[in-house]
Design a protein around this motif. Structure first.
Motif, PDB file in Angstrom:
ATOM      1  N   PRO A 150       0.816  -1.222   0.000  1.00  0.00           N
ATOM      2  CA  PRO A 150       0.000   0.000   0.000  1.00  0.00           C
ATOM      3  C   PRO A 150       0.847   1.269   0.000  1.00  0.00           C
ATOM      4  O   PRO A 150       1.918   1.323   0.591  1.00  0.00           O
ATOM      5  N   LEU A 151       0.330   2.275  -0.687  1.00  0.00           N
ATOM      6  CA  LEU A 151       0.971   3.585  -0.657  1.00  0.00           C
ATOM      7  C   LEU A 151       0.736   4.235   0.696  1.00  0.00           C
ATOM      8  O   LEU A 151      -0.315   4.057   1.310  1.00  0.00           O
ATOM      9  N   ASP A 152       1.706   4.996   1.168  1.00  0.00           N
ATOM     10  CA  ASP A 152       1.576   5.663   2.461  1.00  0.00           C
ATOM     11  C   ASP A 152       2.138   7.078   2.354  1.00  0.00           C
ATOM     12  O   ASP A 152       3.248   7.364   2.791  1.00  0.00           O
ATOM     13  N   TYR A 153       1.328   7.961   1.763  1.00  0.00           N
ATOM     14  CA  TYR A 153       1.760   9.350   1.624  1.00  0.00           C
ATOM     15  C   TYR A 153       1.919  10.023   2.989  1.00  0.00           C
ATOM     16  O   TYR A 153       2.751  10.916   3.146  1.00  0.00           O
ATOM     17  N   GLU A 154       1.100   9.608   3.941  1.00  0.00           N
ATOM     18  CA  GLU A 154       1.156  10.230   5.270  1.00  0.00           C
ATOM     19  C   GLU A 154       2.509  10.005   5.928  1.00  0.00           C
ATOM     20  O   GLU A 154       3.006  10.867   6.659  1.00  0.00           O
ATOM     21  N   LEU A 155       3.101   8.850   5.679  1.00  0.00           N
ATOM     22  CA  LEU A 155       4.418   8.565   6.250  1.00  0.00           C
ATOM     23  C   LEU A 155       5.465   9.525   5.678  1.00  0.00           C
ATOM     24  O   LEU A 155       6.343  10.009   6.405  1.00  0.00           O
ATOM     25  N   VAL A 156       5.345   9.814   4.382  1.00  0.00           N
ATOM     26  CA  VAL A 156       6.279  10.737   3.744  1.00  0.00           C
ATOM     27  C   VAL A 156       6.051  12.151   4.255  1.00  0.00           C
ATOM     28  O   VAL A 156       7.013  12.897   4.517  1.00  0.00           O
ATOM     29  N   ALA A 157       4.784  12.535   4.431  1.00  0.00           N
ATOM     30  CA  ALA A 157       4.478  13.859   4.970  1.00  0.00           C
ATOM     31  C   ALA A 157       5.004  14.004   6.395  1.00  0.00           C
ATOM     32  O   ALA A 157       5.502  15.072   6.785  1.00  0.00           O
ATOM     33  N   ARG A 158       4.914  12.938   7.182  1.00  0.00           N
ATOM     34  CA  ARG A 158       5.444  12.974   8.544  1.00  0.00           C
ATOM     35  C   ARG A 158       6.956  13.187   8.527  1.00  0.00           C
ATOM     36  O   ARG A 158       7.495  13.931   9.344  1.00  0.00           O
ATOM     37  N   LEU A 159       7.618  12.541   7.583  1.00  0.00           N
ATOM     38  CA  LEU A 159       9.069  12.715   7.447  1.00  0.00           C
ATOM     39  C   LEU A 159       9.406  14.182   7.203  1.00  0.00           C
ATOM     40  O   LEU A 159      10.337  14.727   7.813  1.00  0.00           O
ATOM     41  N   LYS A 160       8.637  14.837   6.340  1.00  0.00           N
ATOM     42  CA  LYS A 160       8.871  16.254   6.062  1.00  0.00           C
ATOM     43  C   LYS A 160       8.621  17.103   7.305  1.00  0.00           C
ATOM     44  O   LYS A 160       9.389  18.029   7.613  1.00  0.00           O
ATOM     45  N   GLN A 161       7.551  16.790   8.031  1.00  0.00           N
ATOM     46  CA  GLN A 161       7.227  17.557   9.236  1.00  0.00           C
ATOM     47  C   GLN A 161       8.335  17.459  10.276  1.00  0.00           C
ATOM     48  O   GLN A 161       8.673  18.442  10.944  1.00  0.00           O
ATOM     49  N   GLU A 162       8.913  16.274  10.404  1.00  0.00           N
ATOM     50  CA  GLU A 162       9.919  16.065  11.438  1.00  0.00           C
ATOM     51  C   GLU A 162      11.333  16.395  10.960  1.00  0.00           C
ATOM     52  O   GLU A 162      12.246  16.519  11.787  1.00  0.00           O
ATOM     53  N   ARG A 163      11.518  16.531   9.667  1.00  0.00           N
ATOM     54  CA  ARG A 163      12.815  16.917   9.114  1.00  0.00           C
ATOM     55  C   ARG A 163      12.601  18.074   8.132  1.00  0.00           C
ATOM     56  O   ARG A 163      12.844  17.958   6.937  1.00  0.00           O
ATOM     57  N   PRO A 164      12.135  19.223   8.628  1.00  0.00           N
ATOM     58  CA  PRO A 164      11.783  20.341   7.742  1.00  0.00           C
ATOM     59  C   PRO A 164      12.963  20.918   6.970  1.00  0.00           C
ATOM     60  O   PRO A 164      12.767  21.600   5.955  1.00  0.00           O
ATOM     61  N   ASN A 165      14.187  20.649   7.413  1.00  0.00           N
ATOM     62  CA  ASN A 165      15.372  21.153   6.714  1.00  0.00           C
ATOM     63  C   ASN A 165      15.680  20.371   5.452  1.00  0.00           C
ATOM     64  O   ASN A 165      16.493  20.815   4.630  1.00  0.00           O
ATOM     65  N   LEU A 166      15.048  19.214   5.279  1.00  0.00           N
ATOM     66  CA  LEU A 166      15.296  18.388   4.097  1.00  0.00           C
ATOM     67  C   LEU A 166      14.249  18.665   3.029  1.00  0.00           C
ATOM     68  O   LEU A 166      13.099  18.991   3.328  1.00  0.00           O
ATOM     69  N   GLU A 167      14.665  18.542   1.767  1.00  0.00           N
ATOM     70  CA  GLU A 167      13.729  18.636   0.651  1.00  0.00           C
ATOM     71  C   GLU A 167      13.170  17.246   0.404  1.00  0.00           C
ATOM     72  O   GLU A 167      13.908  16.327   0.048  1.00  0.00           O
ATOM     73  N   ILE A 168      11.869  17.086   0.631  1.00  0.00           N
ATOM     74  CA  ILE A 168      11.223  15.780   0.521  1.00  0.00           C
ATOM     75  C   ILE A 168      10.256  15.794  -0.652  1.00  0.00           C
ATOM     76  O   ILE A 168       9.307  16.582  -0.689  1.00  0.00           O
ATOM     77  N   ILE A 169      10.498  14.900  -1.597  1.00  0.00           N
ATOM     78  CA  ILE A 169       9.679  14.773  -2.803  1.00  0.00           C
ATOM     79  C   ILE A 169       9.015  13.407  -2.782  1.00  0.00           C
ATOM     80  O   ILE A 169       9.670  12.398  -2.517  1.00  0.00           O
TER      81      ILE A 169
END
Length: 330
Positions: A190-209
């Protein structure tokens, strides 16, 4: 610790590296549809570049820029050498493949299996970044096999980030390296976009695509509210005209999108030039088959090209014939 070069490219919309699909002819065609999207090559292994026909793998048209070279490999020195080739040839970025699940690349210690070795990946990224001045990025899955979902992803990203890498393209689907085929790995986990969004929230200094299963520009806009960029692959290959609105909707451009006929007229000029160099028509036109998807005459357009472009001596008259079939009904 090396520091990644400040990107001079805007990765809000990127076109995925796809084996056998995103070659230089495909990328030229895509560029006619969007001036701002960032294009990625097919994955090229370090061995192919170091020991093979380097020009064949690295040649691209200046009109494709910005274009990134995706590398497959796990030896830091070999990757650094190939990153240097990319910079010399004028690529805008180098990307390391840590997402491909196929048995063939696993046997070469390439692709998603590298997520099990984050320290090695950090060394690879460091070696490339120390060698070149262009941005170095990484494309990977949210996890592999029995890796703990978020904890495993975070550990991998944090470890790799210590190299100085700041751009992470995350395929929002776990890769099962045991028990699933590469084709099944594109759909079953299954796709898990929320997991990727959480990564961005917790690592805001990184560029997450985020990559994986994205089908519309509306969906892109929704994902961009919490992420830095989106990457599309199979959808834009099957329905390339989706890209015609990318510059306006994603980048805020005011220039009207090109019509399908305008795109094909420009592509005809490209095909004529490439034909004069000995390139087969079918090698180029195969990437255009979905351009009229959903419109009257689309099937006739595909049929004319599919049945004739591969023939010996086929020229651009095949394209004009296909356009006549479809444009009369548009």
């Amino acid at each position: 610790m090396p520091s990644n070069t400040t990107p001079t490219i805007n990765r809000r919309f990127t076109c995925a590296p796809m084996m056998d699909w995103s070659d230089r002819h495909c990328r030229y065609f895509w560029r006619l549809l969007s001036k701002h999207a960032v294009l990625y090559t097919e994955m090229v292994t370090t061995g192919a570049l170091i020991y093979g026909d380097r020009e064949r793998f690295l040649r691209f048209n200046a009109e494709e820029a910005p274009v990134a070279l995706q590398l497959g490999g796990s030896d830091p020195e070999a990757l650094a050498q190939c990153a240097a080739y990319a910079e010399q040839w004028g690529y805008s970025e180098v990307n390391l493949n840590c997402g491909c699940p196929s048995d063939r690349v696993q046997s070469g210690r390439i692709g998603a299996c590298l997520m099990a070795e984050p320290e090695l990946v950090r060394e690879c990224m460091s070696a490339m970044m120390e060698r070149v001045g262009i941005p170095v990025s990484i494309k990977h899955r949210i996890g592999i096999d029995d890796m703990e979902d978020y904890a495993g992803l975070l550990n991998f990203v944090d470890t790799v980030a210590r190299s100085g890498c700041t751009t992470f393209i995350v395929h929002a689907r776990k890769a099962w390296l045991q028990g699933l085929s590469p084709k099944e790995n594109r759909d079953i986990p299954p796709l898990d976009y929320e997991l990727v969004a959480r990564l961005k929230q917790e690592r805001p200094n990184l560029e997450i695509i985020v990559n994986g299963g994205i089908k519309t520009l509306n969906q892109c806009q929704e994902l961009l509210t919490g992420l830095d960029g989106v990457m599309l692959g199979r959808e834009i290959y099957a329905n390339p005209y989706l890209m015609a609105d990318v510059d306006k909707i994603i980048y805020g451009a005011t220039t009207p999108p090109p019509s399908r006929l305008e795109v094909m007229r420009e592509f005809v000029n490209y095909c004529e030039e490439e034909l004069s160099k000995g390139v087969k028509l079918s090698s180029m036109t195969r990437h255009t088959l979905g351009l009229y998807q959903g419109l009257p005459g689309a099937r006739r357009f595909r049929r004319v090209i599919s049945e004739n472009a591969h023939k010996s001596g086929a020229g651009v008259d095949v394209i004009w014939q296909a356009l006549q079939e479809v444009e009369s009904g548009v």
